[in-house]
Scaffold this motif. Structure first.
Motif, PDB file in Angstrom:
ATOM      1  N   UNK A  86       1.004  -1.133   0.117  1.00  0.00           N
ATOM      2  CA  UNK A  86       0.071  -0.166  -0.053  1.00  0.00           C
ATOM      3  C   UNK A  86       0.946   1.085   0.067  1.00  0.00           C
ATOM      4  N   UNK A  87       2.098   1.034   0.686  1.00  0.00           N
ATOM      5  CA  UNK A  87       2.902   2.296   0.597  1.00  0.00           C
ATOM      6  C   UNK A  87       3.418   2.597  -0.975  1.00  0.00           C
ATOM      7  N   UNK A  88       3.771   1.458  -1.475  1.00  0.00           N
ATOM      8  CA  UNK A  88       4.239   1.540  -2.884  1.00  0.00           C
ATOM      9  C   UNK A  88       3.198   2.080  -3.720  1.00  0.00           C
TER      10      UNK A  88
ATOM     11  N   UNK B 256      -2.583  -5.267   6.267  1.00  0.00           N
ATOM     12  CA  UNK B 256      -2.701  -4.172   7.128  1.00  0.00           C
ATOM     13  C   UNK B 256      -2.768  -2.901   6.719  1.00  0.00           C
ATOM     14  N   UNK B 257      -3.695  -2.174   6.945  1.00  0.00           N
ATOM     15  CA  UNK B 257      -4.068  -0.651   6.218  1.00  0.00           C
ATOM     16  C   UNK B 257      -3.220   0.318   6.996  1.00  0.00           C
ATOM     17  N   UNK B 258      -2.783   0.255   8.467  1.00  0.00           N
ATOM     18  CA  UNK B 258      -1.898   0.934   9.108  1.00  0.00           C
ATOM     19  C   UNK B 258      -0.568   0.444   9.400  1.00  0.00           C
ATOM     20  N   UNK B 259      -0.132  -0.570   8.522  1.00  0.00           N
ATOM     21  CA  UNK B 259       1.347  -1.002   8.644  1.00  0.00           C
ATOM     22  C   UNK B 259       2.250   0.266   8.550  1.00  0.00           C
ATOM     23  N   UNK B 260       3.356   0.073   9.248  1.00  0.00           N
ATOM     24  CA  UNK B 260       4.206   1.305   9.046  1.00  0.00           C
ATOM     25  C   UNK B 260       5.544   1.207   8.438  1.00  0.00           C
ATOM     26  N   UNK B 261       6.367   1.909   7.991  1.00  0.00           N
ATOM     27  CA  UNK B 261       7.537   1.699   7.206  1.00  0.00           C
ATOM     28  C   UNK B 261       8.566   2.028   8.299  1.00  0.00           C
ATOM     29  N   UNK B 262       9.861   2.236   7.785  1.00  0.00           N
ATOM     30  CA  UNK B 262      11.068   2.444   8.746  1.00  0.00           C
ATOM     31  C   UNK B 262      10.997   3.852   9.453  1.00  0.00           C
TER      32      UNK B 262
ATOM     33  N   UNK C  40      -6.262   5.258   9.585  1.00  0.00           N
ATOM     34  CA  UNK C  40      -6.400   6.293  10.355  1.00  0.00           C
ATOM     35  C   UNK C  40      -5.758   7.544   9.911  1.00  0.00           C
ATOM     36  N   UNK C  41      -6.693   8.720   9.890  1.00  0.00           N
ATOM     37  CA  UNK C  41      -5.775   9.792   9.454  1.00  0.00           C
ATOM     38  C   UNK C  41      -5.481  10.598  10.571  1.00  0.00           C
TER      39      UNK C  41
ATOM     40  N   UNK D 265       0.533   4.426   4.648  1.00  0.00           N
ATOM     41  CA  UNK D 265       0.459   4.420   3.356  1.00  0.00           C
ATOM     42  C   UNK D 265      -0.284   5.715   3.198  1.00  0.00           C
ATOM     43  N   UNK D 266      -1.275   6.171   4.241  1.00  0.00           N
ATOM     44  CA  UNK D 266      -1.892   7.487   4.265  1.00  0.00           C
ATOM     45  C   UNK D 266      -0.849   8.768   4.321  1.00  0.00           C
TER      46      UNK D 266
END
Length: 471
Positions: A226-228, A249-255, A282-283, A260-261
């Motif tokens: 989703x980030x990509x 996972x909609x709210x997974x996080x990168x480093x 989550x905004x 993705x939002x």
């Protein structure tokens, strides 16, 4: 008899390797029981190919080996359509003996004594051929036939590597063909990249769809699909991924602890923001530096992204980064004045109009606050000042271009709000600056509130007479 010899193959599959002098060996068998046969080998393109021996003698019912060489090592296979060929000719040789020069003379003269026993197409196969066929520069060849032939000579490890190569290049036809040939869709390279992750990065929806349908799995701990897609703004690809993986996972996080939002906000992709929020992102979530998606939209100066996030977040407008910055502060730092009113000045102007803070009002207007900006109820600052009876605020707003006949969410003009609250002086000032004393300003209908109607008659009618206005 239509031929004297028989080839052990119908075609010559030459395994091509970059930078090497490639070759293939095949066998010819003499079908004659009692007589030796002379053999001649020629190619349709002598500049590309040569033979271990161009002329030879094969004893009765015997077999001999011949090798075809690619003359020069090269980085690209010399493909052609139709493919180049090796012509196998033969002639009876009762004596069973002849020198090379004799055989050359024998085959130099056409006639019924020369048999055309076989025409063997030369096919280049192997992973280096597949890579060449998949390269963006290769557009002139009939790729489908050549591709199928080339991959049939690849082992499992080569197929897996080629699948990642095809996915990276966004070639859905090749992805499908390699999967059918046995490539493992879930094998990852040394960097942890799967074919699916490479297909997502390529942005090719068809390739991603093929891999999903072929059983590709995701690892939410390392895959940031989703980030990509948020970075590229490819909503269609987001939809395919979310439909294919309900556990994504909609709210997974990168480093950087960004969702993705966050990424969509950084790049100003409003449609991506809309999609991610519609499926539950989550905004108001913050990254490792305390930034919400709104902070990034404000820094980048994206009006649409900032406005959308403002309308769908609870506290992002007031959230502080680890450096103590609000979204408004970041907009100011970057000189994004077109966001000032949206992020803060609008609120300040409304609040100042409500409490009759003339100094703050002037400051807000000087910094770019919109004098006719509306709140969630459709009220402008003039509605608020008029309703509260703040004559100085009303004068300031009118002098800065406040529109006296804008209606709020229920159809009331500032004049009607002043009348409703019984503020005669404010009503007189608005009338003197063009406010229309007409009940139809209330969305074309008479107010149902009897008290408001009575106040309107008791206050506005005398004022109209005083100002010389007509209903």
């Amino acid at each position: 008899m239509d031929r004297l010899i028989k080839s052990d193959v119908q075609e010559l599959n030459l395994f091509f390797t970059k930078g090497q002098k490639c070759s293939i060996t095949f066998e010819l068998t003499n079908l004659m029981h009692t007589m030796s046969v002379a053999v001649s080998l020629t190619t349709s393109n002598p500049s590309n190919f040569s033979f271990s021996q161009c002329f030879s003698l094969i004893p009765p019912l015997s077999t001999a080996s011949f090798t075809v060489f690619l003359n020069q090592p090269c980085d690209q296979p010399p493909l052609s359509m139709p493919p180049e060929t090796v012509l196998v000719r033969s002639s009876m040789l009762p004596t069973g003996k002849a020198h090379q020069d004799d055989l050359r003379r024998l085959f130099s003269k056409p006639g019924p004594h020369i048999f055309k026993d076989a025409t063997l197409p030369i096919s280049f196969v192997g992973p280096h051929v597949v890579e060449f066929l998949l390269s963006p520069s290769n557009k002139s060849l009939e790729m489908n036939f050549l591709f199928s032939k080339a991959i049939s000579w690849c082992d499992d490890s080569q197929l897996n590597s080629l699948l990642r190569f095809a996915a990276k290049n966004g070639n859905s036809y090749a992805v499908s063909g390699l999967v059918e040939a046995g490539a493992d869709v879930n094998e990852r390279d040394l960097e942890g990249e799967s074919a699916l992750s490479l297909a997502v990065k390529s942005g090719n929806v068809d390739s991603v769809q093929v891999l999903i349908e072929s059983g590709s799995t995701i690892d939410n701990k390392i895959d940031r699909f989703l980030h990509e897609t948020a970075a590229s703004g490819q909503v269609e690809l987001m939809e395919v991924l979310c439909l294919g993986y309900v556990d994504i996972e909609l709210n997974s996080v990168n480093s950087q602890n960004q969702t993705a939002l966050h990424v969509a906000a950084i790049h100003g992709h409003v449609e991506a923001l809309q999609f991610l929020l519609s499926i539950g992102s989550d905004p108001d979530i913050t990254d490792s530096n305390g930034w919400t998606p709104l902070h990034f939209a404000a820094r980048e100066g994206s009006v649409e992204a900032a406005e959308f996030l403002l309308n769908h977040s609870f506290f992002a407008k007031y959230a502080l980064t680890k450096e103590g910055k609000t979204a408004f502060s970041l907009a100011v730092d970057k000189g994004n004045s077109h966001l000032y009113d949206m992020l803060q000045l609008g609120d300040m102007l409304h609040r100042a109009a409500r409490i009759d803070d003339v100094h703050t009002m002037k400051s807000c207007l000087a910094q770019g606050g919109k004098v006719n900006g509306r709140d969630q109820y459709g009220w402008t600052p003039l509605h608020r000042a008029a309703f509260k009876g703040h004559i100085e605020s009303v004068k300031i707003l009118v002098s800065h271009g406040a529109r006296v006949d804008l209606v709020d969410g229920t159809g009331y003009t500032p004049l009607l709000r002043a009348v409703e609250a019984g503020h005669v002086q404010v009503a007189m000032h608005l009338l003197s600056h063009g406010a229309k004393a007409n009940l139809k300003s209330l969305k074309g209908v008479v107010p149902s509130d009897l008290e408001c109607f009575k106040k309107y008659n008791s206050l506005v009618n005398p004022l109209e007479q005083e100002e010389g206005l007509k209903l």
